[in-house]
Design a protein around this motif. Structure first.
Motif, PDB file in Angstrom:
ATOM      1  N   GLN A 274       0.825  -1.204   0.000  1.00  0.00           N
ATOM      2  CA  GLN A 274       0.000   0.000   0.000  1.00  0.00           C
ATOM      3  C   GLN A 274       0.863   1.260   0.000  1.00  0.00           C
ATOM      4  OE1 GLN A 274      -2.187  -1.050   3.550  1.00  0.00           O
ATOM      5  NE2 GLN A 274      -4.008  -1.644   2.381  1.00  0.00           N
ATOM      6  N   SER A 275       1.946   1.240   0.763  1.00  0.00           N
ATOM      7  CA  SER A 275       2.846   2.404   0.767  1.00  0.00           C
ATOM      8  C   SER A 275       3.510   2.594  -0.597  1.00  0.00           C
ATOM      9  CB  SER A 275       3.911   2.232   1.852  1.00  0.00           C
ATOM     10  OG  SER A 275       3.337   2.199   3.137  1.00  0.00           O
ATOM     11  N   LEU A 276       3.879   1.503  -1.246  1.00  0.00           N
ATOM     12  CA  LEU A 276       4.502   1.615  -2.561  1.00  0.00           C
ATOM     13  C   LEU A 276       3.527   2.187  -3.584  1.00  0.00           C
ATOM     14  CD1 LEU A 276       6.592  -1.688  -2.814  1.00  0.00           C
ATOM     15  CD2 LEU A 276       7.407   0.624  -2.352  1.00  0.00           C
ATOM     16  N   ARG A 277       2.258   1.819  -3.488  1.00  0.00           N
ATOM     17  CA  ARG A 277       1.276   2.381  -4.424  1.00  0.00           C
ATOM     18  C   ARG A 277       1.127   3.883  -4.238  1.00  0.00           C
ATOM     19  NH1 ARG A 277      -1.372  -2.703  -3.775  1.00  0.00           N
ATOM     20  NH2 ARG A 277      -2.514  -1.957  -1.939  1.00  0.00           N
ATOM     21  N   LEU A 278       1.316   4.363  -3.022  1.00  0.00           N
ATOM     22  CA  LEU A 278       1.218   5.799  -2.781  1.00  0.00           C
ATOM     23  C   LEU A 278       2.398   6.569  -3.381  1.00  0.00           C
ATOM     24  CD1 LEU A 278      -0.022   5.909   0.935  1.00  0.00           C
ATOM     25  CD2 LEU A 278      -1.346   6.385  -1.121  1.00  0.00           C
ATOM     26  N   ILE A 279       3.579   5.966  -3.369  1.00  0.00           N
ATOM     27  CA  ILE A 279       4.766   6.706  -3.817  1.00  0.00           C
ATOM     28  C   ILE A 279       5.097   6.473  -5.286  1.00  0.00           C
ATOM     29  CG2 ILE A 279       5.726   6.575  -1.496  1.00  0.00           C
ATOM     30  CD1 ILE A 279       7.712   4.510  -2.553  1.00  0.00           C
ATOM     31  N   LEU A 280       4.388   5.573  -5.960  1.00  0.00           N
ATOM     32  CA  LEU A 280       4.706   5.289  -7.359  1.00  0.00           C
ATOM     33  C   LEU A 280       4.662   6.531  -8.254  1.00  0.00           C
ATOM     34  CD1 LEU A 280       3.156   1.791  -8.203  1.00  0.00           C
ATOM     35  CD2 LEU A 280       5.564   2.428  -8.036  1.00  0.00           C
ATOM     36  N   PRO A 281       3.660   7.432  -8.138  1.00  0.00           N
ATOM     37  CA  PRO A 281       3.680   8.620  -9.004  1.00  0.00           C
ATOM     38  C   PRO A 281       4.930   9.467  -8.830  1.00  0.00           C
ATOM     39  CG  PRO A 281       1.514   8.339  -8.007  1.00  0.00           C
ATOM     40  CD  PRO A 281       2.422   7.358  -7.329  1.00  0.00           C
TER      41      PRO A 281
END
Length: 309
Positions: A275-282
């Motif tokens: 979930q944290s990785l999905r937040l920082i992908l952009p």
């Protein structure tokens, strides 16, 4: 390209300039981690399951956290590795001699960039290993698997972030062809994007929304300021690291007071790694795109430049 790569890598690690800069970055970083470890020793005794190793990177115990310190001074390493990569060859008159050998132009610039990127990767991995080693010594137990993965992705973000400054310095070295001018231009851009973009974003946001009265106006003002400040790679790095190293963080958008009651239970529940990785992908892919654009322009310019003895 492997010949150029290993030669440039050897030059980087044998350069007195790079070693001095490395010491100036590593010593305050190690001190910050040591003081952070001492500050949270008492807390670990009462809550040993808390993700302590991530706090070693984020807690501010020496006027700054290690993650903040690397975000501000890390670009200097990339600039140091790249500002004279091409202009130095021009100044010494060795570029035409090198290319008169059976070495293609793309092999030369690719080897230089990959050598600089590898040097940055070794630096960031070394910092993470130092944090883990000091943490084990001060706290007394090993990090869990999720902490190790988060610290690994922290290193990847740091490599990409400083890789942008390496690519930018190489681009300026290619365009300006003077070592001192390329160094000054790189440092000027670093200071502007690291310090003055935030001030300028706040000024422009204040012109758009003047005298905010309601909570919605304050939220819109903060949102506009954040969007404008994201022109800076430094803010992209800061936001990515904040979301990655703080599992409780969910968003960087300001939360209205009336929304706190609805989110009170969620705000204290940590996110898992995915979930944290999905937040920082952009933010991460934006940094990757900036690296690709800067190096791509430098690559095209170098391939088309006439080189004379």
């Amino acid at each position: 390209m492997p010949v150029v790569f290993w030669k440039e890598l050897q030059d980087h690690f044998s350069s007195l300039r790079f070693m001095i800069l490395l010491a100036l970055i590593m010593l305050p970083g190690v001190l910050a981690v040591y003081l952070s470890g001492q500050a949270i020793q008492a807390e670990v005794q009462s809550n040993p399951t808390e993700q302590v190793f991530l706090r070693l990177l984020t807690i501010e115990s020496f006027f700054f956290s290690l993650a903040t310190f690397l975000g501000f001074f890390g670009p200097l390493v990339g600039i140091t590795l790249g500002f004279d990569s091409i202009s130095g060859e021009y100044g010494r008159g060795t570029l035409s001699r090198v290319l008169s050998q059976p070495i293609y132009r793309d092999s030369l610039i690719n080897g230089k960039f990959l050598a600089g990127l590898t040097t940055l990767a070794i630096l960031w991995v070394s910092i993470v290993l130092v944090v883990i080693g000091l943490g084990i010594t001060l706290i007394g137990f090993l990090p869990n698997a999720e902490e190790l993965w988060r610290m690994l992705f922290f290193a990847i973000i740091g490599i990409t972030y400083t890789g942008f400054w390496l690519a930018l310095a190489m681009l300026l070295s290619m365009l300006l062809r003077r070592t001192v001018t390329a160094a000054l231009a790189s440092i000027a851009i670093w200071l502007f994007l690291g310090i003055f973009v935030g001030v300028l974003a706040g000024f422009v946001a204040g012109l758009i929304i003047q005298n905010p009265q309601t909570a919605e106006d304050v939220t819109r003002l903060a949102t506009i300021e954040t969007v404008l400040a994201r022109m800076s790679p430094s803010l992209l790095y800061t936001e990515s690291v904040r979301l990655l190293l703080n599992p409780v963080a969910r968003s960087l958008v300001p939360i209205l007071p009336e929304q706190l009651g609805q989110l009170e239970g969620l705000l204290i529940t940590p996110l898992n790694l995915g979930q944290s990785l999905r937040l920082i992908l952009p933010m991460f892919f934006t940094l990757v795109a900036l690296v690709a654009v800067c190096f791509g322009i430098a690559y095209i310019k170098f391939m088309r430049t006439e080189i004379r003895a």
